[in-house]
Write an enzyme that holds these catalytic residues in place. Structure first.
Site, PDB file in Angstrom:
ATOM      1  N   SER A  71      20.052   1.872 -70.639  1.00 55.30           N
ATOM      2  CA  SER A  71      20.487   2.251 -69.187  1.00 55.30           C
ATOM      3  C   SER A  71      19.003   1.608 -68.567  1.00 55.30           C
ATOM      4  CB  SER A  71      20.825   3.444 -69.391  1.00 55.30           C
ATOM      5  OG  SER A  71      19.618   4.049 -68.901  1.00 55.30           O
TER       6      SER A  71
ATOM      7  N   ASN B 194      15.387  14.962 -70.408  1.00 54.45           N
ATOM      8  CA  ASN B 194      16.724  15.319 -70.402  1.00 54.45           C
ATOM      9  C   ASN B 194      16.939  16.528 -69.051  1.00 54.45           C
ATOM     10  OD1 ASN B 194      17.496  14.972 -72.789  1.00 54.45           O
ATOM     11  ND2 ASN B 194      18.247  16.945 -73.379  1.00 54.45           N
TER      12      ASN B 194
ATOM     13  N   THR C 212      54.169  10.803 -34.686  1.00 49.65           N
ATOM     14  CA  THR C 212      54.379  11.393 -36.149  1.00 49.65           C
ATOM     15  C   THR C 212      55.409  11.014 -36.780  1.00 49.65           C
ATOM     16  OG1 THR C 212      56.307  12.730 -35.341  1.00 49.65           O
ATOM     17  CG2 THR C 212      53.498  13.865 -34.634  1.00 49.65           C
ATOM     18  N   HIS C 213      55.475  10.688 -38.252  1.00 45.87           N
ATOM     19  CA  HIS C 213      56.005   9.590 -38.513  1.00 45.87           C
ATOM     20  C   HIS C 213      55.950   7.845 -38.485  1.00 45.87           C
ATOM     21  CE1 HIS C 213      58.039  13.682 -40.246  1.00 45.87           C
ATOM     22  NE2 HIS C 213      58.166  13.792 -39.327  1.00 45.87           N
TER      23      HIS C 213
ATOM     24  N   SER D 183      41.392 -17.554 -40.733  1.00 51.28           N
ATOM     25  CA  SER D 183      42.066 -18.069 -41.993  1.00 51.28           C
ATOM     26  C   SER D 183      42.033 -19.607 -42.184  1.00 51.28           C
ATOM     27  CB  SER D 183      43.382 -18.208 -41.829  1.00 51.28           C
ATOM     28  OG  SER D 183      43.705 -18.586 -42.100  1.00 51.28           O
TER      29      SER D 183
ATOM     30  N   LYS E  54      44.668 -17.540 -36.708  1.00 49.02           N
ATOM     31  CA  LYS E  54      44.420 -16.139 -36.899  1.00 49.02           C
ATOM     32  C   LYS E  54      43.414 -15.531 -36.684  1.00 49.02           C
ATOM     33  CE  LYS E  54      47.073 -14.094 -39.594  1.00 49.02           C
ATOM     34  NZ  LYS E  54      47.289 -14.177 -40.844  1.00 49.02           N
TER      35      LYS E  54
ATOM     36  N   ASN F  16      41.648 -12.024 -37.981  1.00 47.87           N
ATOM     37  CA  ASN F  16      42.608 -11.328 -38.778  1.00 47.87           C
ATOM     38  C   ASN F  16      41.385  -9.429 -39.005  1.00 47.87           C
ATOM     39  OD1 ASN F  16      44.212 -12.185 -39.822  1.00 47.87           O
ATOM     40  ND2 ASN F  16      43.178 -13.484 -41.224  1.00 47.87           N
TER      41      ASN F  16
ATOM     42  N   GLU G  26      40.122  -3.974 -42.723  1.00 50.07           N
ATOM     43  CA  GLU G  26      40.994  -3.729 -44.112  1.00 50.07           C
ATOM     44  C   GLU G  26      40.351  -3.593 -45.560  1.00 50.07           C
ATOM     45  OE1 GLU G  26      43.618  -7.394 -43.807  1.00 50.07           O
ATOM     46  OE2 GLU G  26      42.734  -7.941 -42.658  1.00 50.07           O
TER      47      GLU G  26
ATOM     48  N   TYR H  20      22.629  19.421 -72.597  1.00 51.56           N
ATOM     49  CA  TYR H  20      22.811  18.150 -72.892  1.00 51.56           C
ATOM     50  C   TYR H  20      23.655  17.380 -73.195  1.00 51.56           C
ATOM     51  CZ  TYR H  20      21.271  12.843 -71.453  1.00 51.56           C
ATOM     52  OH  TYR H  20      21.797  11.270 -71.929  1.00 51.56           O
TER      53      TYR H  20
ATOM     54  N   GLN I  82      24.617  10.199 -69.538  1.00 53.42           N
ATOM     55  CA  GLN I  82      23.964   8.209 -68.791  1.00 53.42           C
ATOM     56  C   GLN I  82      25.258   8.149 -68.696  1.00 53.42           C
ATOM     57  OE1 GLN I  82      21.177   6.676 -70.965  1.00 53.42           O
ATOM     58  NE2 GLN I  82      22.323   4.743 -70.691  1.00 53.42           N
TER      59      GLN I  82
ATOM     60  N   LYS J  51      25.017   7.970 -63.779  1.00 55.54           N
ATOM     61  CA  LYS J  51      24.842   7.539 -62.298  1.00 55.54           C
ATOM     62  C   LYS J  51      25.189   6.414 -62.037  1.00 55.54           C
ATOM     63  CE  LYS J  51      21.470   7.887 -65.471  1.00 55.54           C
ATOM     64  NZ  LYS J  51      21.609   9.342 -66.208  1.00 55.54           N
TER      65      LYS J  51
HETATM   66  N1  ARG Z   1      19.040   7.945 -69.818  1.00 49.07           N
HETATM   67  C1  ARG Z   1      19.344   9.076 -70.183  1.00 49.07           C
HETATM   68  C2  ARG Z   1      19.854   9.775 -69.392  1.00 49.07           C
HETATM   69  O1  ARG Z   1      19.777   9.065 -68.405  1.00 49.07           O
HETATM   70  C3  ARG Z   1      18.443   9.986 -70.015  1.00 49.07           C
HETATM   71  C4  ARG Z   1      18.054  11.422 -70.779  1.00 49.07           C
HETATM   72  C5  ARG Z   1      18.469  10.193 -72.187  1.00 49.07           C
HETATM   73  N2  ARG Z   1      17.768  12.461 -73.305  1.00 49.07           N
HETATM   74  C6  ARG Z   1      17.875  12.120 -74.296  1.00 49.07           C
HETATM   75  N3  ARG Z   1      18.286  12.506 -74.833  1.00 49.07           N
HETATM   76  N4  ARG Z   1      18.913  10.636 -75.269  1.00 49.07           N
HETATM   77  O2  ARG Z   1      21.103  10.623 -69.825  1.00 49.07           O
END
Ligand code: ARG
Length: 473
Positions: free
Chosen positions: A33, A120, A165-166, A287, A293, A295, A300, A327, A332, A335
């Site tokens: 990750s 965790n 409205t509308h 354009s 144009k 734009n 948008e 957990y 993971q 994020k």
């Molecule tokens: N890279 C993991 C995450 O983003 C960190 C936690 C990993 N924990 C584990 N027990 N493998 O969640």
């Protein structure tokens, strides 16, 4: 380069001892990750500094070790800041990468930092810290957009505009009243981000993997060190929950939807058909084939970006749904949606702010549209009410008057006084004075109404709200 899975059996991996072989290539590739969680290096190092100090307090690190650890963590931060931190294919995540680097740098001392914590609680801490400053930044950017809207409202305070409205003309309003409507939508967006921030502002370190630790680490000291307002009540909740992130992304999704509506209005205003506003050169594009144009691409794109932020929210909700305590590695995946939602808005907000500030409005076209389309029919019906006619009847009568005017190809003020009186005896020549858009606007002088006097005080409140949000940066 050597096989990352071989490296991963020692320093690069945090859990090799129990296994006879390294992980399968595809399994390893799925689990890595660092490409996205490296973004949390600041928060991870802050957590590590707090943890090193706690380890010193409980006697796991002596004073020299603490000093060596803190200065190594500083050097590590400098490498990340310069984009020179050496991430290796054998690093599974940002936490493992930093530990591997510390061991390279400090030898066995580098391996002491992991005592009493788990990835965790580490990742939950990092993401909370990241979301906390993301909320502050977004609230500040919202304040800037509110200022741009309030600035345009102030510059066009008495300009008439059609209120719809509308998407059909309804009643005339002040252009400023229309612009300030967005200030209040955005203010609630800022409020939602502030609320989310207040709820996520609790420290989770000391939770370890899920149950707390045996080493005597003090959760309150982590909270103090990291500037958290509170300590989580339950270590299992602390490592398992992501509702804090869902709340932030949910506030982001609503905000993105509001910005999309604003973008859509700008697109409409800029059409030659409406022609109410022109977007400044710096926020327009040409354009590649049609030389004439102009734009409104920025507006948008703002509209288009809402889709992905809503998608981020759906991803997160779907991710967390059905996860057993505590957990699970699924987490993971939390994020990227969080980063994407916040980063998208960091991109969108300044662009729409600039677009709003760049708008130049066409007073004549707005005024013409404000006055046309029988926009004063409600005023006429309400005048009948003042003269004692039940509204149900007044509505019918004025409906007939509109039908008559429409068949003549005129607006209400184009009818003869006789014709009005014929429709209803209460429609005497005096009602002609009512049929003026500005007077109609200024009659609506309750606090929330569109009268010039009300909008003036509303503008003061809007400016105060904008300034309070801006101060969050
Ligand atoms: N890279 C993991 C995450 O983003 C960190 C936690 C990993 N924990 C584990 N027990 N493998 O969640």
């Amino acid at each position: 380069m050597s096989d990352p899975r071989e490296d991963a059996t020692d320093a690069g991996r945090l859990w090799g001892g129990r296994f006879a072989t390294g992980p399968d290539e595809a399994a390893w590739a799925l689990g890595v990750s660092t490409a996205f969680d490296r973004k949390l290096w600041r928060e991870d190092l802050a957590g590590s500094r707090a943890h090193a100090r706690e380890l010193h307090r409980i006697g796991v690190l002596d004073a020299d070790e603490l000093e060596a650890m803190l200065s190594a963590l500083d050097r590590c931060g400098q490498l990340f800041a310069a984009d020179e931190f050496p991430l290796l294919p054998s690093d599974e995540d940002v936490h493992g990468a930093i530990e591997r680097w510390l061991v390279d740098e400090l030898g066995p001392l580098g391996g002491k930092l992991r005592a009493g914590r788990s990835r965790n609680d580490q990742i939950a801490n990092d993401l909370r810290l990241w979301c906390r400053s993301a909320c502050d930044g977004l609230v500040g950017l919202i304040g800037e957009l509110q200022e741009a809207l309030a600035g345009q409202a102030a510059d066009h305070l008495e300009w008439l505009a059609p209120g719809y409205t509308h998407l059909q003309r309804g009643q005339p309003v002040l252009l400023s009243h229309h612009l300030l409507a967005y200030v209040w939508m955005l203010d609630r967006d800022a409020g939602r981000l502030r609320d989310a921030r207040a709820r996520l502002d609790a420290s989770v370190l000391g939770s370890g993997a899920l149950a707390g630790t045996t080493l005597g680490l003090d959760p309150a000291r982590y909270a103090e060190d990291l500037g958290f307002a509170a300590v989580a009540e339950n270590s299992m909740d602390a490592v398992a929950s992501r509702d804090f992130a869902i709340e932030v992304v949910s506030a982001c999704a609503i905000l993105a939807v509001h910005l999309s509506r604003l973008g859509e209005e700008i697109v409409l205003w800029a059409t030659s058909e409406l022609g109410f506003a022109r977007v400044g050169d710096a926020f327009s594009t040409g354009s590649s084939i049609m030389p004439q144009k102009r734009n409104p691409d920025v507006a948008e794109l703002v509209r288009g970006k809402a889709g992905r932020v809503v998608g981020d929210l759906v991803s997160l909700l779907t991710l967390v749904k059905g996860l057993p305590m505590t957990y699970d590695r699924d987490l993971q995946e939390d994020k990227e949606p969080v980063f994407d939602a916040v980063d998208t808005l960091r991109l969108v907000l300044p662009a729409i702010t600039g677009t709003v500030a760049s708008l130049s409005f066409d007073r004549d076209r707005l005024e013409q549209a404000a006055m046309g389309g029988f926009a004063l029919a409600t005023d006429l019906a309400e005048e009948l009410v003042r003269r004692g006619v039940p509204f149900r009847e007044a509505h019918e009568v004025v409906g007939e008057v509109v039908r008559l005017a429409e068949s003549r190809g005129v607006d209400l003020d184009g009818l003869d006084p006789d014709e009005l009186a014929e429709a209803h005896p209460a429609l005497d020549p005096g009602v002609a004075d009512l049929l003026d858009a500005r007077a109609a606007v200024d009659r609506r002088d309750a606090n929330l109404g569109t009268a010039t006097s009300s909008v003036r005080t509303q503008l003061d409140r809007a400016r105060a709200a904008a300034a309070a949000n801006r101060a969050a940066i």
